[in-house]
Enzyme design. Structure first.
Site, mmCIF file in Angstrom:
data_model
loop_
_atom_site.group_PDB
_atom_site.id
_atom_site.type_symbol
_atom_site.label_atom_id
_atom_site.label_comp_id
_atom_site.label_asym_id
_atom_site.label_seq_id
_atom_site.Cartn_x
_atom_site.Cartn_y
_atom_site.Cartn_z
ATOM 1 N N ASP A 192 -34.399 -49.222 -2.076
ATOM 2 C CA ASP A 192 -34.446 -50.371 -2.973
ATOM 3 C C ASP A 192 -33.564 -51.512 -2.447
ATOM 4 O OD1 ASP A 192 -35.316 -51.224 -5.715
ATOM 5 O OD2 ASP A 192 -33.166 -51.390 -6.032
ATOM 6 N N GLU B 129 -31.463 -35.361 11.803
ATOM 7 C CA GLU B 129 -30.906 -33.994 11.856
ATOM 8 C C GLU B 129 -31.860 -33.002 11.196
ATOM 9 O OE1 GLU B 129 -27.211 -34.136 9.747
ATOM 10 O OE2 GLU B 129 -26.448 -35.760 11.013
#
Ligand code: NOJ
Ligand code: CA
Length: 562
Positions: free
Chosen positions: A221, A272
């Site tokens: 956002d 990751e």
């Protein structure tokens, strides 16, 4: 559902073929999708119960607007606890159930992350209010002394995007007026200070919390707003500036260079994890060339193409933005995205046919000039969607557009809930008209949205024939058009294709080839006669005598004789 459909996080995609490059991503606005417990507000179990309809539609992923703990001052874009579900929407367990059920159907799940500001009910903000100026607690937000003799004037002249000043003065614990805090949106949405290390660390933790639960990505956002010019200089937007940003010379609270380091940091965290998790930025910046800065290889994966959303139904404008988008995004190795509707803008079944301005974020009301007849608006909207879904890249759909829903411009004032409506004393209608709960069944209470008939915004009676149950039975309905387009798009792999313009169809017409499909969109031209030797794969509105009138888009395939 077959297992081959399952979302598989463990198998890495070949570089360049990550799912998000060509995905069709469906935006769910949770409070308006489906209500399971009858309180009139949609919730997570409601979404789970309706997932089969999304699987049938043929989407690749869904993005959920915020369902985290929130006092709902801005419909959940005011988060009080980033790592829990608001009881209004269910529990974390309901979230896990929904995620599992979506993955079983081959649908990926993106959640909304709101890093620019929290709710004023967030523990950190409450601690800041209770603490002294200059304290560690206040340093997580943007507190400043006021101007004027007694600090009675706000620190600068910035205006909130929802109207009114962007600063609110606090009362200190001893009852004396104190400092001011910045809120680019509602006063219940204080902006974080993104220079603060604790803020950075907290958002790393939040990302990991949802990644560990198995989400496929985040919609970020106000991705252009996190960093502010440290001088906090006065600034007055030009009168016709779009509300969420996008000016040639950006405001001192938008598009500051420092935001990019934040997204590089987040990119490393997502990397990751297995499964090509993705970040999609909501960055209202002035051009696709600038938007491309948000999706450089080590930053976000996608960004909403708001220039495309803002384009009028005009051949030259559309051609230009399509060309510039493909060039700008491919220049940094990212896919272009395409979007026509979301929870902040007037639904495109209405907007594309308005004769005047495009009231992005401001909304329309009963007195707005030139509201189209439903049949005309939806015909153009279907043509626009049929054009969009043929473009290479990733497309966003907003819940209800597959039903051809139009903007509910005639909501009574007392039903409206957008802070924009209140902060401008009704001068700007705001966004409620695109947020009205979905019609599922024509003859059920609240059109099947809620078994009690409750609905947090009233649904217009005229939506009965648009209910999903009705459209499912009609071969030529908007719902079946979307289903057909999504299936063909997948079969022909249009999302991964290359666009090549075909100049032969005259002015007012856009025509191109992508992956063996010829697309002809008659925007405003004379009737087009389709070329021989082609079969019609799909047409946005049924056509006669192989003639494509204006406001119709067709997909064709060359007939090959083996
Ligand atoms: C953009 C969101 O899409 C909108 O709904 C919200 O009001 C603002 N950001 C503030 O979070
Ligand atoms: Ca509910």
């Amino acid at each position: 559902m077959t297992l081959e459909h399952d979302v598989d996080h463990a198998t890495p995609a070949a570089a360049g073929y990550e799912w998000w490059r060509s995905a069709v991503i469906y935006q769910i606005y949770p409070r308006s999708f489906a209500d399971s417990n009858g309180d009139g507000i949609g919730d997570l179990p409601g979404i789970t119960s309706r997932l089969d309809s999304l699987a049938e539609l043929g989407i690749d992923a869904m993005w959920l607007s915020p369902f985290m703990t929130s006092p709902q001052k801005d419909a959940g874009y005011d988060v009080a606890d980033y790592c829990d579900v608001d009881p209004l929407f269910g529990t974390l367990e309901d979230f896990d159930d929904m995620l599992r059920a979506a993955h079983e159907r081959g649908i990926r799940v993106i959640v909304d992350l709101v890093p620019n500001h929290s709710s004023d009910q967030h523990l950190w903000f409450q601690q800041a209010l209770a603490s002294a100026p200059g304290s560690r607690e206040r340093a997580r937000y943007i507190f400043r002394d006021g101007r004027g003799e007694n600090g009675e004037l706000p620190p600068n002249n910035w205006q909130s995007i929802f109207g009114g000043p962007a600063w609110t003065r606090v009362t200190d614990p001893d009852g004396v007026p104190g400092q001011w805090y910045l809120h680019l949106f509602d006063s219940s949405q204080p902006d974080f200070d993104w220079d603060n290390e604790e803020v950075k660390e907290e958002f790393r933790r939040i990302l990991r919390f949802w990644l560990d639960r198995g989400v496929d990505g985040f919609r970020v956002d106000v991705a252009h707003g996190l960093v502010k010019d440290p001088q906090l200089p006065d600034y007055t937007p030009s009168p016709d500036a779009a509300s969420m940003g996008g000016e040639e010379t950006p405001a001192p609270y938008f598009e500051q260079a420092g935001v990019h380091e934040i997204y590089r940091d987040w990119h490393r965290i997502l990397s990751e994890y297995d499964g090509d998790r993705a970040l999609c930025g909501e960055a209202w910046v002035s051009s696709v060339e600038k938007m491309a800065l948000w999706v450089r290889p080590d930053e976000m994966h996608q960004t909403f193409n708001f220039d495309y959303l803002m384009a009028s139904w005009d051949e030259a404008e559309l051609r230009d933005i399509i060309d510039r988008s493909l060039a700008a995004f491919s220049g940094v190795g990212a896919p272009s995205t395409w979007v026509l509707s979301n929870h902040d803008v007037v639904r495109h079944a209405t907007r594309l046919s308005l004769t005047g301005e495009n009231p992005q974020g401001t909304g329309i009301g009963p007195d707005f000039p030139g509201i189209p007849k439903y049949e005309d608006g939806v015909r153009r909207a279907r043509a626009a969607t049929t054009l969009m879904l043929a473009l290479p890249g990733s497309s966003y759909l907003y819940q209800g557009e597959e039903l051809g829903l139009d903007e509910v411009h005639d909501l009574p004032g007392e039903a409206r809930q957008d802070p924009t409506w209140f902060r401008t004393q009704g001068e700007r209608y705001g966004r409620d008209g695109c947020r009205v709960p979905l019609p599922w069944e024509d003859s059920a209470p609240a059109f099947g949205f809620s078994h009690t008939g409750e609905s947090w915004l009233p649904q217009p009676k005229r939506w009965a024939p648009l209910a999903r149950s009705v459209q499912a039975q009609q071969p030529a309905s908007t719902l079946n058009l979307y289903r057909q387009l999504l299936q063909l798009r997948r079969e022909a792999d249009l999302g991964s294709g290359t666009l090549e313009w075909v100049p032969d169809f005259g002015s007012g017409v856009l025509a191109f080839k992508n992956s063996g499909v010829l697309v002809v969109a008659n925007i405003s031209g004379a009737d087009v006669t389709l070329p021989d030797g082609h079969e019609v794969l799909a047409t946005s509105t049924p056509i006669e005598n192989r003639t494509v009138p204006r406001d119709v888009t067709v997909w064709l395939k060359e007939i090959t004789h083996e």
